[in-house]
Design a protein around this motif. Structure first.
Motif, PDB file in Angstrom:
ATOM      1  N   CYS A   1      -8.223  -7.836  -8.776  1.00  0.00           N
ATOM      2  CA  CYS A   1      -7.936  -6.577  -9.439  1.00  0.00           C
ATOM      3  C   CYS A   1      -8.964  -5.546  -9.025  1.00  0.00           C
ATOM      4  N   ALA A   2      -8.511  -4.326  -8.755  1.00  0.00           N
ATOM      5  CA  ALA A   2      -9.422  -3.273  -8.315  1.00  0.00           C
ATOM      6  C   ALA A   2     -10.433  -2.942  -9.394  1.00  0.00           C
ATOM      7  N   CYS A   3      -9.983  -2.929 -10.657  1.00  0.00           N
ATOM      8  CA  CYS A   3     -10.901  -2.618 -11.750  1.00  0.00           C
ATOM      9  C   CYS A   3     -11.946  -3.714 -11.907  1.00  0.00           C
ATOM     10  N   ALA A   4     -11.538  -4.963 -11.766  1.00  0.00           N
ATOM     11  CA  ALA A   4     -12.500  -6.061 -11.861  1.00  0.00           C
ATOM     12  C   ALA A   4     -13.535  -5.955 -10.757  1.00  0.00           C
ATOM     13  N   GLY A   5     -13.083  -5.531  -9.569  1.00  0.00           N
ATOM     14  CA  GLY A   5     -14.029  -5.356  -8.475  1.00  0.00           C
ATOM     15  C   GLY A   5     -15.022  -4.261  -8.772  1.00  0.00           C
ATOM     16  N   ARG A   6     -14.551  -3.164  -9.375  1.00  0.00           N
ATOM     17  CA  ARG A   6     -15.465  -2.077  -9.726  1.00  0.00           C
ATOM     18  C   ARG A   6     -16.458  -2.517 -10.793  1.00  0.00           C
ATOM     19  N   ARG A   7     -15.981  -3.266 -11.767  1.00  0.00           N
ATOM     20  CA  ARG A   7     -16.892  -3.765 -12.802  1.00  0.00           C
ATOM     21  C   ARG A   7     -17.935  -4.695 -12.200  1.00  0.00           C
ATOM     22  N   SER A   8     -17.515  -5.523 -11.262  1.00  0.00           N
ATOM     23  CA  SER A   8     -18.456  -6.435 -10.618  1.00  0.00           C
ATOM     24  C   SER A   8     -19.512  -5.674  -9.843  1.00  0.00           C
ATOM     25  N   ARG A   9     -19.099  -4.623  -9.124  1.00  0.00           N
ATOM     26  CA  ARG A   9     -20.064  -3.830  -8.373  1.00  0.00           C
ATOM     27  C   ARG A   9     -21.011  -3.082  -9.305  1.00  0.00           C
ATOM     28  N   ARG A  10     -20.485  -2.602 -10.429  1.00  0.00           N
ATOM     29  CA  ARG A  10     -21.333  -1.904 -11.388  1.00  0.00           C
ATOM     30  C   ARG A  10     -22.352  -2.858 -12.004  1.00  0.00           C
ATOM     31  N   SER A  11     -21.907  -4.063 -12.347  1.00  0.00           N
ATOM     32  CA  SER A  11     -22.832  -5.057 -12.905  1.00  0.00           C
ATOM     33  C   SER A  11     -23.900  -5.435 -11.900  1.00  0.00           C
ATOM     34  N   ARG A  12     -23.495  -5.573 -10.640  1.00  0.00           N
ATOM     35  CA  ARG A  12     -24.450  -5.896  -9.590  1.00  0.00           C
ATOM     36  C   ARG A  12     -25.492  -4.793  -9.438  1.00  0.00           C
ATOM     37  N   ALA A  13     -25.057  -3.544  -9.526  1.00  0.00           N
ATOM     38  CA  ALA A  13     -25.988  -2.426  -9.396  1.00  0.00           C
ATOM     39  C   ALA A  13     -27.010  -2.423 -10.528  1.00  0.00           C
ATOM     40  N   TRP A  14     -26.555  -2.684 -11.755  1.00  0.00           N
ATOM     41  CA  TRP A  14     -27.490  -2.713 -12.880  1.00  0.00           C
ATOM     42  C   TRP A  14     -28.420  -3.921 -12.796  1.00  0.00           C
ATOM     43  N   ALA A  15     -27.914  -5.041 -12.291  1.00  0.00           N
ATOM     44  CA  ALA A  15     -28.781  -6.210 -12.113  1.00  0.00           C
ATOM     45  C   ALA A  15     -29.886  -5.918 -11.104  1.00  0.00           C
ATOM     46  N   GLU A  16     -29.561  -5.160 -10.059  1.00  0.00           N
ATOM     47  CA  GLU A  16     -30.571  -4.782  -9.087  1.00  0.00           C
ATOM     48  C   GLU A  16     -31.549  -3.776  -9.675  1.00  0.00           C
ATOM     49  N   LEU A  17     -31.029  -2.837 -10.451  1.00  0.00           N
ATOM     50  CA  LEU A  17     -31.888  -1.823 -11.068  1.00  0.00           C
ATOM     51  C   LEU A  17     -32.898  -2.458 -12.008  1.00  0.00           C
ATOM     52  N   LEU A  18     -32.419  -3.382 -12.839  1.00  0.00           N
ATOM     53  CA  LEU A  18     -33.277  -4.009 -13.846  1.00  0.00           C
ATOM     54  C   LEU A  18     -34.009  -5.240 -13.321  1.00  0.00           C
ATOM     55  N   ARG A  19     -33.684  -5.649 -12.075  1.00  0.00           N
ATOM     56  CA  ARG A  19     -34.340  -6.805 -11.460  1.00  0.00           C
ATOM     57  C   ARG A  19     -34.295  -8.008 -12.409  1.00  0.00           C
ATOM     58  N   LEU A  20     -33.092  -8.388 -12.770  1.00  0.00           N
ATOM     59  CA  LEU A  20     -32.884  -9.397 -13.801  1.00  0.00           C
ATOM     60  C   LEU A  20     -33.595 -10.724 -13.544  1.00  0.00           C
ATOM     61  N   PRO A  21     -33.687 -11.234 -12.296  1.00  0.00           N
ATOM     62  CA  PRO A  21     -34.395 -12.514 -12.117  1.00  0.00           C
ATOM     63  C   PRO A  21     -35.852 -12.468 -12.564  1.00  0.00           C
ATOM     64  N   ALA A  22     -36.455 -11.282 -12.530  1.00  0.00           N
ATOM     65  CA  ALA A  22     -37.849 -11.175 -12.955  1.00  0.00           C
ATOM     66  C   ALA A  22     -38.011 -11.394 -14.455  1.00  0.00           C
TER      67      ALA A  22
ATOM     68  N   ALA B   1       0.825  -1.196   0.000  1.00  0.00           N
ATOM     69  CA  ALA B   1       0.000   0.000   0.000  1.00  0.00           C
ATOM     70  C   ALA B   1       0.864   1.252   0.000  1.00  0.00           C
ATOM     71  N   ASP B   2       1.955   1.218   0.800  1.00  0.00           N
ATOM     72  CA  ASP B   2       2.819   2.385   0.843  1.00  0.00           C
ATOM     73  C   ASP B   2       3.526   2.596  -0.484  1.00  0.00           C
ATOM     74  N   ALA B   3       3.885   1.505  -1.122  1.00  0.00           N
ATOM     75  CA  ALA B   3       4.592   1.629  -2.398  1.00  0.00           C
ATOM     76  C   ALA B   3       3.646   1.933  -3.536  1.00  0.00           C
ATOM     77  N   GLY B   4       2.326   1.824  -3.280  1.00  0.00           N
ATOM     78  CA  GLY B   4       1.354   2.130  -4.317  1.00  0.00           C
ATOM     79  C   GLY B   4       1.314   1.113  -5.416  1.00  0.00           C
ATOM     80  N   VAL B   5       1.412  -0.157  -5.078  1.00  0.00           N
ATOM     81  CA  VAL B   5       1.442  -1.208  -6.093  1.00  0.00           C
ATOM     82  C   VAL B   5       0.025  -1.615  -6.437  1.00  0.00           C
ATOM     83  N   GLY B   6      -0.275  -1.723  -7.729  1.00  0.00           N
ATOM     84  CA  GLY B   6      -1.616  -2.114  -8.155  1.00  0.00           C
ATOM     85  C   GLY B   6      -1.624  -3.506  -8.714  1.00  0.00           C
ATOM     86  N   CYS B   7      -2.739  -3.863  -9.384  1.00  0.00           N
ATOM     87  CA  CYS B   7      -2.851  -5.182  -9.972  1.00  0.00           C
ATOM     88  C   CYS B   7      -1.953  -5.276 -11.176  1.00  0.00           C
ATOM     89  N   GLY B   8      -1.354  -6.416 -11.361  1.00  0.00           N
ATOM     90  CA  GLY B   8      -0.380  -6.563 -12.425  1.00  0.00           C
ATOM     91  C   GLY B   8      -0.939  -7.245 -13.638  1.00  0.00           C
TER      92      GLY B   8
END
Length: 389
Positions: A66-87, A35-42
């Motif tokens: 990966c931080a970006c993969a986590g953000r994409r996953s959260r974004r996909s989850r938000a849209w799935a909730e918005l659109l209520r995909l199981p319905a 964290a101190d060295a600021g190392v990200g996903c490789g």
């Protein structure tokens, strides 16, 4: 340290991308926390190489996400909730039940109708949350829009785009389909923007579901009138579920789920009622006269194994429809609290599938009925991950 761009768009050296406790070999015998060295996903699953070939411990094996993969996953989850995909699993059965009501088999135009229905349904979901974003900020702050996970402008844009796509698919299916899709889309928008919080709201929602069933009939055969009885039954069920949903945020009277329970019982009786058997076979029966006719009594229609199996399937699917909603409605009547009411609404939405299958079986479309019924376990499985309410 050498900075590299990973496949997910992050660069090594981006803050916050390292696993906690990871170290970077910056010099022989010296170390720094990731964290101190600021190392990200490789680029190789989390490796951040230093100038002397050092790597982040605990990241080189690819265990750090990966931080970006986590953000994409959260974004996909938000849209799935918005659109209520199981319905969405409750949507294809509308068109299929409409085709069955006409006595026809599904075809390529049926697929276009299903695609149109899916788009218009999801347009309604996005528009619903956009219109209720201020109310949800108070009653449901966890929803995607009030929580800030989806921007209101994005939700409105999605609603417009999905509506256009739904109408375009209906147009491809032919003029009769478009003639049904246009009032269906209008009903969706009028409901979300004006009628939802009025006494006409449940009626509008029931009309939308009925029009969706007619869309399948019109797209496949060019005729919607034979499917009107099935559309009325499905619309009545939707009206009952929508009426219960109006009190799912704050609770309400126990009379509402009781009325929905009574509606389910009446619909079950109606859809499982056997149609009158044919009174004549392929040829006209010979007329008996005199004593012989009196001894034989009334002539019974010949037994049709196909009709009997369809009747049994109709009864079984009707029982499944009633069983899906009976207990949740009853519990919500005993205690009309928000959690139990929301559970009843979810059950009502899931019950749409066995009702559609029952309508198809009632129309002697056994294969279509079984196809619709197969969507029920899929919808229930995905509903455990994303709420349908």
């Amino acid at each position: 340290m050498t900075l590299r761009r990973s496949p997910c768009g992050c660069r090594d050296g981006a803050p916050g991308g390292a696993a906690s406790g990871g170290s970077v070999s910056g010099n022989p015998g010296g170390g720094a926390s990731g964290a101190d060295a600021g190392v990200g996903c490789g680029a190789d699953g989390g490796v951040a190489s230093g100038s002397d070939g050092g790597v982040v411990s605990g990241v080189a094996d690819g265990t750090a996400p990966c931080a970006c993969a986590g953000r994409r996953s959260r974004r996909s989850r938000a849209w799935a909730e918005l659109l209520r995909l199981p319905a969405l699993f409750s949507v294809p059965g509308d068109a299929l039940a409409g085709v069955a009501a006409t006595g026809s088999a599904p075809g390529s135009r049926t697929l276009l109708a299903i695609g149109s229905s899916l788009c218009l349904y999801e347009a309604g979901m996005a528009l619903n949350d956009w219109a209720d974003r201020d109310i949800d900020a108070v009653e449901r702050p966890h929803r995607p829009l009030p929580s800030g996970r989806v921007r209101p402008a994005a939700a409105l844009t999605a609603a417009c785009a999905l509506t256009g796509a739904g109408l375009a698919l209906a147009a491809r299916a032919g003029r009769p389909a478009l003639a049904v899709a246009v009032p269906l889309a209008a009903t969706v928008w009028v409901y979300d923007l004006g009628l939802k919080h009025t006494s006409a709201g449940p009626v509008a929602m029931g009309a939308a579901r009925g029009l969706d069933l007619l869309l399948g009939a019109a797209a496949t055969t060019g005729r919607a009138r034979p499917a009107l009885p099935s559309a009325a039954l499905l619309g009545t069920h939707t009206l009952a579920v929508t009426t219960v949903s109006r009190q799912e945020a704050q609770g309400g009277s126990p009379l509402t789920p009781l009325a929905a329970l009574a509606t389910t019982a009446l619909l079950t009786r109606q859809v499982t009622r056997r149609s009158a058997p044919p009174t004549r076979g392929h040829g006209a029966p010979a007329k008996d006269t005199g004593t012989a006719s009196a001894l034989k009594g009334p002539r019974r229609p010949p037994r049709n194994p196909g009709q009997e199996s369809a009747a049994l399937l109709t009864t079984a699917l009707g029982a499944a429809y009633a069983a899906t909603t009976a207990r949740p409605y009853f519990h919500a009547a005993l205690n009309p609290s928000p959690p139990l009411t929301q559970r009843a609404v979810g059950a009502g939405i899931r019950a749409t599938i066995p009702l559609q299958a029952t309508l198809a079986a009632r129309s002697r479309s056994t294969a279509t009925a079984l196809l619709i019924a197969a969507l029920a376990p899929l919808g229930a499985r995905f509903a455990k991950k994303v709420s349908v309410t």
